[in-house]
Design a protein around this motif. Structure first.
Motif, mmCIF file in Angstrom:
data_model
loop_
_atom_site.group_PDB
_atom_site.id
_atom_site.type_symbol
_atom_site.label_atom_id
_atom_site.label_comp_id
_atom_site.label_asym_id
_atom_site.label_seq_id
_atom_site.Cartn_x
_atom_site.Cartn_y
_atom_site.Cartn_z
ATOM 1 N N SER A 185 0.834 -1.199 0.000
ATOM 2 C CA SER A 185 0.000 0.000 0.000
ATOM 3 C C SER A 185 0.867 1.246 0.000
ATOM 4 O O SER A 185 1.905 1.297 0.671
ATOM 5 N N GLU A 186 0.433 2.242 -0.758
ATOM 6 C CA GLU A 186 1.138 3.516 -0.768
ATOM 7 C C GLU A 186 0.726 4.332 0.458
ATOM 8 O O GLU A 186 -0.418 4.295 0.896
ATOM 9 N N GLU A 187 1.675 5.065 0.979
ATOM 10 C CA GLU A 187 1.387 5.912 2.135
ATOM 11 C C GLU A 187 0.584 7.138 1.714
ATOM 12 O O GLU A 187 0.684 7.614 0.582
ATOM 13 N N LEU A 188 -0.213 7.647 2.623
ATOM 14 C CA LEU A 188 -1.006 8.833 2.358
ATOM 15 C C LEU A 188 -0.203 10.087 2.665
ATOM 16 O O LEU A 188 0.542 10.150 3.641
ATOM 17 N N THR A 189 -0.366 11.088 1.825
ATOM 18 C CA THR A 189 0.237 12.387 2.090
ATOM 19 C C THR A 189 -0.689 13.195 2.994
ATOM 20 O O THR A 189 -1.856 12.825 3.216
ATOM 21 N N ASP A 190 -0.193 14.300 3.509
ATOM 22 C CA ASP A 190 -1.045 15.186 4.305
ATOM 23 C C ASP A 190 -2.217 15.692 3.457
ATOM 24 O O ASP A 190 -3.340 15.835 3.958
ATOM 25 N N LEU A 202 -8.821 6.534 -6.288
ATOM 26 C CA LEU A 202 -8.264 5.296 -6.809
ATOM 27 C C LEU A 202 -7.015 5.642 -7.615
ATOM 28 O O LEU A 202 -7.057 6.470 -8.517
ATOM 29 N N GLY A 203 -5.901 4.994 -7.290
ATOM 30 C CA GLY A 203 -4.587 5.449 -7.725
ATOM 31 C C GLY A 203 -4.363 5.584 -9.208
ATOM 32 O O GLY A 203 -3.761 6.564 -9.678
ATOM 33 N N LYS A 204 -4.833 4.615 -9.997
ATOM 34 C CA LYS A 204 -4.610 4.667 -11.442
ATOM 35 C C LYS A 204 -5.831 4.155 -12.189
ATOM 36 O O LYS A 204 -6.332 3.072 -11.903
ATOM 37 N N LEU A 205 -6.288 4.947 -13.151
ATOM 38 C CA LEU A 205 -7.372 4.558 -14.032
ATOM 39 C C LEU A 205 -6.812 4.376 -15.434
ATOM 40 O O LEU A 205 -6.124 5.259 -15.958
ATOM 41 N N LYS A 206 -7.108 3.226 -16.034
ATOM 42 C CA LYS A 206 -6.763 2.973 -17.429
ATOM 43 C C LYS A 206 -8.059 3.037 -18.228
ATOM 44 O O LYS A 206 -8.947 2.205 -18.040
ATOM 45 N N GLN A 208 -8.066 3.900 2.465
ATOM 46 C CA GLN A 208 -7.637 4.900 1.495
ATOM 47 C C GLN A 208 -6.305 4.512 0.858
ATOM 48 O O GLN A 208 -6.083 4.736 -0.336
ATOM 49 N N LYS A 209 -5.427 3.916 1.633
ATOM 50 C CA LYS A 209 -4.148 3.436 1.089
ATOM 51 C C LYS A 209 -4.379 2.357 0.040
ATOM 52 O O LYS A 209 -3.691 2.313 -0.986
ATOM 53 N N LYS A 210 -5.350 1.483 0.300
ATOM 54 C CA LYS A 210 -5.656 0.430 -0.678
ATOM 55 C C LYS A 210 -6.160 1.037 -1.973
ATOM 56 O O LYS A 210 -5.795 0.582 -3.070
ATOM 57 N N LEU A 211 -7.024 2.045 -1.868
ATOM 58 C CA LEU A 211 -7.501 2.723 -3.072
ATOM 59 C C LEU A 211 -6.342 3.352 -3.829
ATOM 60 O O LEU A 211 -6.234 3.222 -5.060
ATOM 61 N N LYS A 212 -5.486 4.015 -3.120
ATOM 62 C CA LYS A 212 -4.362 4.715 -3.747
ATOM 63 C C LYS A 212 -3.421 3.750 -4.453
ATOM 64 O O LYS A 212 -2.757 4.111 -5.424
ATOM 65 N N SER A 213 -3.365 2.519 -3.989
ATOM 66 C CA SER A 213 -2.443 1.522 -4.532
ATOM 67 C C SER A 213 -3.055 0.695 -5.658
ATOM 68 O O SER A 213 -2.399 -0.214 -6.179
ATOM 69 N N SER A 214 -4.292 0.978 -6.043
ATOM 70 C CA SER A 214 -5.020 0.130 -6.983
ATOM 71 C C SER A 214 -5.045 0.706 -8.390
ATOM 72 O O SER A 214 -4.960 1.918 -8.597
#
Length: 254
Positions: free
Chosen positions: A7-12, A61-65, A32-38
């Protein structure tokens, strides 16, 4: 629930932007970390793909294709809310990438101006965690179904006609596949659509995607949600077809 992955860490900034959804029970910063990493593949950015991609983008959600071969037409504008009058004649994939980055500059959006085929679907799905079926024809939907079975990816399906629609969440090995549920597709022809209908069904798809990634709530697994005239909701149980040509070699699900 999504398969384990770093999982990616969340920024402020993330913690402020997504504060209200982080507050949801069992969601929290880990969700939220899971969303950011997906990474999600959005197949089609028309009536369904517009609300799906917008709501997944603003949820973080981290990346949309994004995959769509068509240009915007005037007749699209009653339901495809990503586009405006000035976009008529432009490629949907290009416009949608620009608009989604405006909605949320903190996510990654990759767009593909091409038709989904048996030759390219595997490459398009590479590194994706899930696929969202926002297509308007069943031959392409069945290609999505096949690659999801092959790669063991969840498929989030919806379809609309007029003021009616349907939605289900397909998890290989846990649920019937799309071919089990819709073995005989409707004929390919122009069909009526009220703009609010794909808006409603696309929002349901976005909910399902987020619940799956975060691991909260009850998914539409082994159930087909039928929506009639926008306000009449009914769920029917669906079962795997042991003779299904796509997944019939698997054990019958109860």
């Amino acid at each position: 629930m999504q398969k384990d992955k770093p999982s990616e860490e969340l920024t402020d900034r993330d913690k402020v932007r997504y504060d209200r959804q982080i507050m949801i029970k069992n969601f929290g910063e880990e969700g939220q970390k899971k969303l950011k990493s997906s990474t999600a593949l959005i197949a089609g950015v028309g009536g369904l793909g517009s609300p799906v991609s917008i709501y997944l983008a603003i949820a973080g959600l981290g990346k949309l294709k994004i995959v769509d071969k068509d240009k915007v037409e005037l007749s699209n504008l009653n339901r495809q809310i990503l586009y405006r009058n000035e976009d008529v004649g432009k490629y949907k994939a290009n416009i949608s990438k620009k608009i989604l980055k405006e909605y949320n500059p903190d996510i990654e959006v990759e767009s593909f101006n091409q038709k989904i085929t048996s030759e390219n679907i595997s490459d398009l799905a590479r590194d994706c965690d899930l696929i969202v079926d926002c297509m308007d024809n069943y031959p392409t939907r069945y290609l999505l179904n096949e690659v999801c079975l092959e790669k063991e990816l969840p498929l989030f399906h919806a379809a609309v006609s007029g003021m009616n629609g349907q939605a289900t969440t397909i998890i290989p090995g846990e649920t019937p596949c799309l071919k089990c549920i819709v073995p005989n597709p409707p004929p390919e022809e122009k069909f009526p659509v009220l703009g609010a209908t794909p808006g409603l069904l696309g929002t349901i798809q976005a909910h399902e995607v987020i619940k799956y990634i975060v691991g909260i709530g009850k998914l539409l697994k082994n159930q087909l949600l039928l929506v009639r005239e926008g306000t009449n909701f009914r769920k029917i149980n669906v079962r795997k077809n042991p003779k299904c040509e796509a997944c019939g070699n698997e054990q019958i699900l109860k």
